[in-house]
Every structure is written in structure tokens, then in C-alpha cells.
Design a protein around this motif. Structure first.
Motif, PDB file in Angstrom:
ATOM      1  N   SER A 100       7.072  10.981 -26.006  1.00  0.00           N
ATOM      2  CA  SER A 100       6.731  11.379 -24.643  1.00  0.00           C
ATOM      3  C   SER A 100       6.068  10.238 -23.880  1.00  0.00           C
ATOM      4  O   SER A 100       5.784  10.362 -22.696  1.00  0.00           O
ATOM      5  CB  SER A 100       5.795  12.595 -24.674  1.00  0.00           C
ATOM      6  OG  SER A 100       4.520  12.184 -25.133  1.00  0.00           O
ATOM      7  N   GLY A 101       5.775   9.141 -24.557  1.00  0.00           N
ATOM      8  CA  GLY A 101       5.204   7.975 -23.884  1.00  0.00           C
ATOM      9  C   GLY A 101       3.711   8.065 -23.626  1.00  0.00           C
ATOM     10  O   GLY A 101       3.144   7.227 -22.924  1.00  0.00           O
ATOM     11  N   ALA A 102       3.049   9.079 -24.182  1.00  0.00           N
ATOM     12  CA  ALA A 102       1.612   9.244 -23.932  1.00  0.00           C
ATOM     13  C   ALA A 102       0.831   8.339 -24.880  1.00  0.00           C
ATOM     14  O   ALA A 102       0.203   8.801 -25.843  1.00  0.00           O
ATOM     15  CB  ALA A 102       1.222  10.707 -24.112  1.00  0.00           C
ATOM     16  N   LEU A 103       0.850   7.033 -24.590  1.00  0.00           N
ATOM     17  CA  LEU A 103       0.285   6.063 -25.531  1.00  0.00           C
ATOM     18  C   LEU A 103      -1.227   6.182 -25.653  1.00  0.00           C
ATOM     19  O   LEU A 103      -1.792   5.972 -26.720  1.00  0.00           O
ATOM     20  CB  LEU A 103       0.685   4.649 -25.135  1.00  0.00           C
ATOM     21  CG  LEU A 103       2.185   4.357 -25.202  1.00  0.00           C
ATOM     22  CD1 LEU A 103       2.459   2.883 -24.941  1.00  0.00           C
ATOM     23  CD2 LEU A 103       2.774   4.773 -26.545  1.00  0.00           C
ATOM     24  N   GLN A 104      -1.897   6.513 -24.535  1.00  0.00           N
ATOM     25  CA  GLN A 104      -3.355   6.699 -24.572  1.00  0.00           C
ATOM     26  C   GLN A 104      -3.724   7.788 -25.575  1.00  0.00           C
ATOM     27  O   GLN A 104      -4.614   7.627 -26.406  1.00  0.00           O
ATOM     28  CB  GLN A 104      -3.863   7.120 -23.175  1.00  0.00           C
ATOM     29  CG  GLN A 104      -3.741   6.054 -22.120  1.00  0.00           C
ATOM     30  CD  GLN A 104      -5.001   5.218 -22.055  1.00  0.00           C
ATOM     31  OE1 GLN A 104      -6.094   5.741 -22.206  1.00  0.00           O
ATOM     32  NE2 GLN A 104      -4.852   3.914 -21.871  1.00  0.00           N
ATOM     33  N   GLN A 105      -2.986   8.882 -25.491  1.00  0.00           N
ATOM     34  CA  GLN A 105      -3.251  10.002 -26.391  1.00  0.00           C
ATOM     35  C   GLN A 105      -2.980   9.580 -27.841  1.00  0.00           C
ATOM     36  O   GLN A 105      -3.766   9.890 -28.740  1.00  0.00           O
ATOM     37  CB  GLN A 105      -2.341  11.169 -25.996  1.00  0.00           C
ATOM     38  CG  GLN A 105      -2.739  12.475 -26.659  1.00  0.00           C
ATOM     39  CD  GLN A 105      -1.664  13.550 -26.524  1.00  0.00           C
ATOM     40  OE1 GLN A 105      -0.716  13.395 -25.734  1.00  0.00           O
ATOM     41  NE2 GLN A 105      -1.803  14.623 -27.286  1.00  0.00           N
ATOM     42  N   ALA A 106      -1.884   8.853 -28.038  1.00  0.00           N
ATOM     43  CA  ALA A 106      -1.541   8.392 -29.388  1.00  0.00           C
ATOM     44  C   ALA A 106      -2.656   7.505 -29.933  1.00  0.00           C
ATOM     45  O   ALA A 106      -3.061   7.623 -31.091  1.00  0.00           O
ATOM     46  CB  ALA A 106      -0.220   7.639 -29.376  1.00  0.00           C
ATOM     47  N   ARG A 152       6.602   1.380 -35.324  1.00  0.00           N
ATOM     48  CA  ARG A 152       5.511   0.805 -36.108  1.00  0.00           C
ATOM     49  C   ARG A 152       4.804  -0.277 -35.305  1.00  0.00           C
ATOM     50  O   ARG A 152       3.578  -0.371 -35.311  1.00  0.00           O
ATOM     51  CB  ARG A 152       6.063   0.224 -37.407  1.00  0.00           C
ATOM     52  CG  ARG A 152       4.991  -0.203 -38.385  1.00  0.00           C
ATOM     53  CD  ARG A 152       5.576  -0.852 -39.617  1.00  0.00           C
ATOM     54  NE  ARG A 152       6.276   0.101 -40.458  1.00  0.00           N
ATOM     55  CZ  ARG A 152       7.092  -0.263 -41.451  1.00  0.00           C
ATOM     56  NH1 ARG A 152       7.307  -1.558 -41.709  1.00  0.00           N
ATOM     57  NH2 ARG A 152       7.696   0.642 -42.178  1.00  0.00           N
ATOM     58  N   GLU A 153       5.596  -1.071 -34.595  1.00  0.00           N
ATOM     59  CA  GLU A 153       5.019  -2.161 -33.798  1.00  0.00           C
ATOM     60  C   GLU A 153       4.125  -1.590 -32.697  1.00  0.00           C
ATOM     61  O   GLU A 153       3.024  -2.086 -32.469  1.00  0.00           O
ATOM     62  CB  GLU A 153       6.161  -2.997 -33.203  1.00  0.00           C
ATOM     63  CG  GLU A 153       5.681  -4.320 -32.685  1.00  0.00           C
ATOM     64  CD  GLU A 153       6.841  -5.275 -32.387  1.00  0.00           C
ATOM     65  OE1 GLU A 153       7.990  -4.952 -32.746  1.00  0.00           O
ATOM     66  OE2 GLU A 153       6.574  -6.324 -31.774  1.00  0.00           O
ATOM     67  N   ILE A 154       4.591  -0.547 -32.027  1.00  0.00           N
ATOM     68  CA  ILE A 154       3.796   0.065 -30.957  1.00  0.00           C
ATOM     69  C   ILE A 154       2.479   0.585 -31.517  1.00  0.00           C
ATOM     70  O   ILE A 154       1.396   0.324 -30.981  1.00  0.00           O
ATOM     71  CB  ILE A 154       4.583   1.233 -30.311  1.00  0.00           C
ATOM     72  CG1 ILE A 154       5.821   0.688 -29.591  1.00  0.00           C
ATOM     73  CG2 ILE A 154       3.703   2.008 -29.343  1.00  0.00           C
ATOM     74  CD1 ILE A 154       6.775   1.765 -29.121  1.00  0.00           C
ATOM     75  N   VAL A 155       2.561   1.303 -32.641  1.00  0.00           N
ATOM     76  CA  VAL A 155       1.357   1.898 -33.219  1.00  0.00           C
ATOM     77  C   VAL A 155       0.361   0.823 -33.651  1.00  0.00           C
ATOM     78  O   VAL A 155      -0.838   0.941 -33.426  1.00  0.00           O
ATOM     79  CB  VAL A 155       1.733   2.805 -34.415  1.00  0.00           C
ATOM     80  CG1 VAL A 155       0.515   3.170 -35.238  1.00  0.00           C
ATOM     81  CG2 VAL A 155       2.421   4.062 -33.907  1.00  0.00           C
TER      82      VAL A 155
END
Lengths: 453, 453
Positions: free
Chosen positions: B23-29, B53-56
């Protein structure tokens, strides 16, 4: 000979014991055995052929029988239990922890179970019934109910005096006590090191640790093991659906779960149980193995049936019979690699329907690359060997098809089996090689029938 | 969606994270990830395809990088390290326990190792060098050197005041302290629960526990793991050859050893390493798999070469081509069962040259019984199928020969490989199927050539 048997590796201890047994010095063997830990004796019993195992079991003091029975694998336990009479069995249950007693009671003949329950006092019987109410494979079945609990509002001084009061009854390996409210709901944990390093006038509520989430009693063993590993836990509280503290799980039981799970995957691939006794009686082993051989025979006949459909083709080009096992076996090897990765991913809870698509895509890509490489290698080798370029093209094409199918089957089969409630560690390998054999023979002989005849 | 991610099973957590990422909610992630334990994050990282994995990895706070790097498997670690610059790597080593730091330092590029060593104070550097002096696979490499020690002659009151003095510096999960003499030789252990339940005027010597044997630093990981399992240990002292206390090993490191050993056996059968990354880059995977396929191709060509020696026979009786895979595959299945039992026995230290003869005798007996059963079944089935009694006798004889050879090879190969210093978990399966393929084809086609032509 090693001077101290206690501090020796398993293998040396085993060799030494066998030397002593061979020399007939049974008194010496008995002294040595009764100085060992129950788990060490259990390990030795598992390592001994049946005649020697029987001798050793007779040499052991009765007092540790229960502990030892708990430590051996299921099959060895059944063997030992079958040699004991009722009185010995009831005596063996004395002094066991509740979680251990629960495990052992389930293995005993029913009339012995009643005798054991009768021999317990009210409190112990109730505790035992709490554990027995949960399936053996759940957190509830794994837990021990002998926990030490304290209330949040008391001071550390009170806790310390309480611990001193119960003294000997603090369970072994207690590193923390649990904090509960008046309804026995779990609130947090108090580490013993906290008591020792804080002001004794502090209240439990002030210094207790809140970051330990309790484990629900219905969790599976596998979930419990993963939680212990990820949180580096030594013990953890178990609660019912209302958050009430039921007991605690300790790391020693979890280590057994982890060991068993690893063995289950490894042994399952060969159709064996992780409880398989290396020295089971020949007839028992033969019977169980026969079953697995029978299952595999069906798949072998299926592959043969596929081959027979191309009897006319084989009759004309005998080179096909020479080369066809290569196509089938390379597919089996490639598929097993993907299957193995997927089974481990499932066991670790690292494979879901979301990333399964990624795994499938990746394995297909790997399969395609490898099929390209090995199609060329095998094609060239077969072409040179038989001095026939059409055979070369044919086997290359069949290899490509089979390796791609192998990747597909290796990734999809375990996930499908898990969804159907079938254990992929047990059934995955057989099904996979069935697919790669059938596809391999079909592709190779089918293409040959179309293009070479 | 699950309300609390902390107390959720691995699979649900993974699904939830992937939903959030999708969903693209990176702040929440990021918030969610940074609330998890390093080991939980490591588990998630292993479960994620490379782009996710890279994003996380980018979303995570730098403070836990070191802990996370230690928890992921070797391959995933290499992948993550390759994305970090020198400053990040040095920062990641800050605050790690010495044993963990030693593990991580070995994985870093050499110039970073020097930087890390420079950043440590004298005491830490010396401790690190102690651990680095032992091989990673030994007890010394596994140990932590931040132990709390006390002298035997002091009272519990002194110990308690000492612990209160060092306070926060008592390592996490300390359940006992070690008792040493003036030369720092190990004498025994003092459980924290003992301090809490005994008279504070008692001396350490009076109440310390003497039954914990120290682990020599040169022991292998496997010996350490077996000791922990058999003694239900939470931590254990490690000593040098003079009995001087070097450090302690804790159960969390041992759990990793046990998990890895199980995975090594399981993954090894498919030619994979236990460190295999499920989502390794396609080219990396393809290359490694290619090697294993190549090894197996050689054995497949060997089997084909055997078949080709009987080309003339096959040319005359095509039924042989149809049935020959059955003989080979049944041998492979039966042999793998024996092999699997023997490999587990070796890993557990339950198989020595003494009881290996017993195992061989038992497996030969099981193999003989099963070869008799399945020779009859396969013989009858093949006879009816091809309406040919000589084919029936032939395949029955070949099955008997191959299943007996399979039992022999399954029992002898792993023991011989272990003696030669070759890992049976890795090489055993390939060699075994080579034997059963070659013997199977040779027996079946050879007998046919002698008796049917």
C-alpha cells in the motif's frame, strides 16, 4: 581409557561403555551409568543394539527411570516400557515435573494412568489435568504449571523473603518469577537479577519488565520455538484466552522441539519418522520400510507405464533407452533443490501466499538458466557419444522442459500440500520425483516419437 | 488486520508487512519494524524478495543494524553488508556482545575490521582477541567473555552487594555467576536463586554447585550442543587447557547451532547450504545450483554408460528398458533410508565403529526381508504385465541384489565418508544413488544378457 566419563564427549562415552560391557564388568558399568545424567543415559540407550540396551536398562537404578523414559525417542521409550511391570511404571512417574508427567502418562497403558492419577494429591492431579487438557503439540501441552508468581503491589523485600520461605521449592532454572493481579491475570515478569540489583524497597510494579508478551496456550510448538529463538528466551509465560497465567515453558523443552523439527524434515525425506530407533527390531523396521518402498514402487511403475507407451519407439532407437534416465534424474535433482528451499521456508514461517509468487518466479528463472546450460552440455555430450545430432537436439529439448517443470513442481507442491493439510516434508519428495520422472520420460520419448520416427 | 504485531505469529506478521509495503505506507512500515526485536526483523528480511528487502533495510533505525546482521543467515548478511558503507558498518558493531562482535567482524572487509578494533578500548579489544583466537566452530568461538565471577571464600552478602554495585552491567539472562580461585581457575557455579534462598552469611564455597563440568574451549559446536541438551543447560562455563575460566556459552547461541545442524542435514541432501537465501539473486542461485547439477550429471552419465554396455540386449528385449528404472529407483529409496539413519546417528554421536557393525547387520537383515517381499511383488507384477515368466524371475533377482547392496552402501558410505573427513550429509546421497543406479542396471541388464539371450 578416559579417566572421567562425566566430562567426555558422547562418542567416547559410548565406546568406553561398550568396552566395559564387552569385558563383562557389569558392576563397573552400573556404577558408571548411575553417575550419569538421565539425558546422557538416554543418549547411550539409543546408541545401543537391543541386547546391550536390555542389559543396561537392568543395571540402572529405578529412581531415574522416569527421567530417562522422557529423554529417549518415542520408539525406544515404547521398547523400554514394554519391559516394565505396572509397579515399576507407577514408580517411574514419581517426582516428575507436571509437564513431563503429562508427556509420560500419555504413553502408558490406560490402567497404569489411572493408578498414577490415584497416587497424586489433589493439587498435583489438578495441575496434571490442566496440562492434559491441551494437545501435546500445543504451547499448553508443552508448559509446566509449577510457576512462582508474585503480586505487583508488594516490595522486592517481600518477594525476597517469600523466595527464601519457599526455598527448595523454587523450580530448577528459575531465572524470573511472574507478576499477576488478583484474578491471576499475567502482568509482567520479575527477573531474579532485578531483585538482586535493585533497592529492596522498590515495589514489583516499579521494576518488573513489561516487554515479555505471554504465549497463548493454543499456539503450536513451532510458533513457540520460533518465538523463543527470536526473543532469545529462557522461559516464557503461557496464558489462557482470558490472559490468565497457566504456566511457563522453559528453553529445555523448546530445544527438544527444535531438534525434532530438524530431524523431522531430514528423516521425512526418506519416509522415516524422527522417532525412528536406529536399533529397532528387524521385523519392526522391515515392516515400516516396506510401506515406504510400496508407495515408491507405485510411482516407479507409473514411470514405467509411461515408458511402455513408447515401446515401439524404443524398439527402433535403442539409444533412447540409454539416455532417458539422464533426463529424469536431472529433473529430480533440480526439483528437489527448489522443494527443499520451500519446505524450509514453510517450516520457518517465511513462506506465505504473497512471497510464494516471488519464489516461484525466482525458481523458474533459475530453472530456465540451468536448463539452458545443461541442455547444451548434455546435448553436446550425447550428440558426440552417439554421433547423432538429432539425438542431441532431442535430449536438449527434453532437459529444458523437465527442468522448468521441476522448478514449478518444487515450488508449488509443498505449498499445495501444506494447504491440504499433508506434511510436505513427508510427501513432497515422492510426489516431486513422480512429476519429474513422468515429465522427463514423456518429453524425451514423446519428442522422439514425433520427430525421429 | 492483526491489532498487535508484536504478539503475532511469523506468518501473520509477514503478511501484514507485505500488505503495508504494497500500500506504500512506508512510515507505518517503519514504525512497525522498529518496534520489533532484531531477530524478528531478521526473520522478516529473510522472508522478503530482494526489492522489498532493500526497502525494509532502508526503513530500519541504524542502532539495531548490528544485531540484525547477526541474526540473518550468512547469505542474507553478505547481501545486506554489501549495501552498507564503512561508517555504517563500524557503527553497526557498537554495543554488541563480544561473542557476537567476533562473529560479525569475521564477515567484514579487512579494512573495516581494523577500524572496529581501533574503536574499542583496551579491555574490549583484549576480550575480542581472546574469542577470535578460537575457531568459529569451537566452544571458544561460541563463548561470551562478559562473565560475572566471584571468589569462593566470600559470603553471599558480599556477592549480593557486588551484584547491586555492578547493577546494569550484569549481563542479560544471567541465571548464575561463576566461582573461581585466585588464579581464575573455575571452581563451580552460584545460581542467583541460591543467593535468594540461602542465608546471606553463608560463604559461596558452602552453597555453590559443583556438578557443572566446564566445557573445554576446543570442543566442537556439536559437542557443546549435545552437552547443553543432555544437561538441560542455560549457560555453561568455558575453560582453557589449564582449567582457567575464559567465558560462558549461553543457550541462545546453542539453539542457533542446533537449528543450523538440522538444516545442514536437510539442505545438504539437496546440495544446498543451510545459509541458502530463499530470495538470493537469480544468477547467484543459478550458479550454485549448476555446480550440483553438474556433479549429478556425471553420475547420471555413469549410469547411462552402464546401460549402453547392454545396448545389444536392450535392442532385442525392449521390455528391459521399460522395467530397468524400477530396479534402480527402489534401490535408491531403500538405500536412502539406511543412509539417513546412519547420518543422524553420526550427527548425534550415537554411531561408533563398535555399533556400526550392529547397524550394518540389522540393515542387511531389513534389506534382505524387504528385498524378498518386493522381489516377489515386482516379479509377479512385471510377469503379468509382460506375460513373461523369465522377465519376472529376472527382475526379482535384480531387485534382491540391488536392495542388499543398497543396505550395505547406506550403512557403510556415511561412516567411510566421515572417516575421510568428507561431510556425509552433503556427499552421501549422490554417492549412494550412484551405487544403486549402477548396481541396479548392471544386475538387471547383466542377468538378462546371461540368461535371456
Amino acid at each position: 581409557m578416559p579417566p572421567s566419563l562425566q566430562n567426555n564427549s558422547d562418542n567416547n562415552r559410548l565406546l568406553f561403555l561398550q568396552d566395559v560391557l564387552d569385558s563383562g564388568a557389569l558392576q563397573q558399568a552400573a556404577r558408571m551409568l548411575n553417575a550419569l545424567r538421565p539425558a546422557e543415559v538416554a543418549h547411550l540407550l539409543e546408541s545401543l543394539p537391543l541386547p546391550q540396551r536390555e542389559i543396561v536398562w537392568e543395571l540402572l537404578d529405578d529412581t531415574t527411570d522416569g527421567e530417562i523414559l522422557l529423554q529417549v525417542t518415542d520408539e525406544v521409550r515404547d521398547d523400554l516400557i514394554s519391559r516394565m511391570d505396572s509397579a515399576e511404571l507407577v514408580a517411574a512417574t514419581a517426582g516428575l515435573d507436571t509437564d513431563d508427567l503429562a508427556d509420560l502418562v500419555k504413553e502408558l497403558p490406560r490402567h497404569i494412568t489411572w493408578e498414577v492419577l490415584d497416587s497424586l494429591d489433589q493439587q498435583h492431579r489438578e495441575r496434571l489435568e490442566t496440562v492434559l487438557a491441551y494437545p501435546e503439540e500445543s504451547a499448553g501441552g508443552l508448559m509446566n504449571v509449577d510457576t512462582v508468581t508474585v503480586r505487583a503491589e508488594v516490595t522486592l523485600d517481600v518477594v525476597q523473603r517469600y523466595l527464601r520461605h519457599i526455598g527448595e521449592h523454587v523450580p530448577r532454572d528459575t531465572d524470573k518469577v511472574f507478576v499477576v493481579n488478583r484474578d491471576h491475570r499475567y502482568l509482567g515478569v520479575l527477573h531474579l537479577s532485578t531483585i538482586l540489583t535493585h533497592d529492596l524497597d522498590d515495589s514489583v510494579a516499579e521494576v518488573m519488565s513489561l516487554d515479555m508478551q505471554p504465549i497463548p496456550a493454543h499456539w503450536s510448538k513451532r510458533e513457540v520455538a520460533n518465538r523463543f529463538e527470536q526473543h532469545d528466551l529462557i522461559s516464557a509465560p503461557v496464558v489462557d484466552e482470558n490472559g490468565r497465567l497457566l504456566g511457563r515453558i522453559t528453553i529445555d523443552d523448546v530445544v527438544d522441539v527444535i531438534r525434532e523439527e530438524g530431524e523431522h524434515q531430514f528423516m521425512g525425506q526418506a519416509g522415516l519418522s524422527e522417532d525412528e530407533d536406529m536399533f529397532a527390531p528387524v521385523m519392526v523396521s522391515a515392516k515400516r520400510r516396506a510401506l515406504w518402498l510400496g508407495v515408491n514402487l507405485l510411482t516407479a511403475f507409473l514411470a514405467s507405464w509411461v515408458i511402455r507407451q513408447f515401446e515401439a519407439t524404443l524398439d527402433q532407437i535403442v539409444a533412447l533407452a540409454v539416455l532417458m534416465p539422464i533426463v529424469a534424474s536431472m529433473g529430480g535433482i533440480a526439483g528437489t533443490q527448489t522443494l527443499t528451499l520451500a519446505i524450509r521456508g514453510l517450516a520457518l514461517g517465511q513462506l506465505s501466499h504473497k512471497n510464494a509468487r516471488w519464489l516461484l518466479a525466482k525458481e523458474l528463472a533459475v530453472g530456465t538458466i540451468n536448463s539452458a546450460i545443461w541442455a547444451v552440455v548434455v546435448g553436446v555430450a550425447a550428440g558426440l557419444w552417439f554421433n547423432d545430432s538429432s539425438i542431441a537436439l532431442l535430449i536438449a529439448a527434453a532437459m529444458t522442459i523437465n527442468l522448468i517443470f521441476a522448478a514449478l513442481a518444487g515450488a508449488i507442491l509443498p505449498i499445495a500440500l501444506e494447504k491440504l493439510g499433508i506434511d510436505p516434508a513427508l510427501a513432497g519428495g515422492v510426489l516431486l520425483t513422480t512429476v519429474t520422472d513422468v515429465v522427463g520420460f514423456l518429453a524425451f520419448l514423446g519428442l522422439a516419437t514425433i520427430y525421429l520416427l
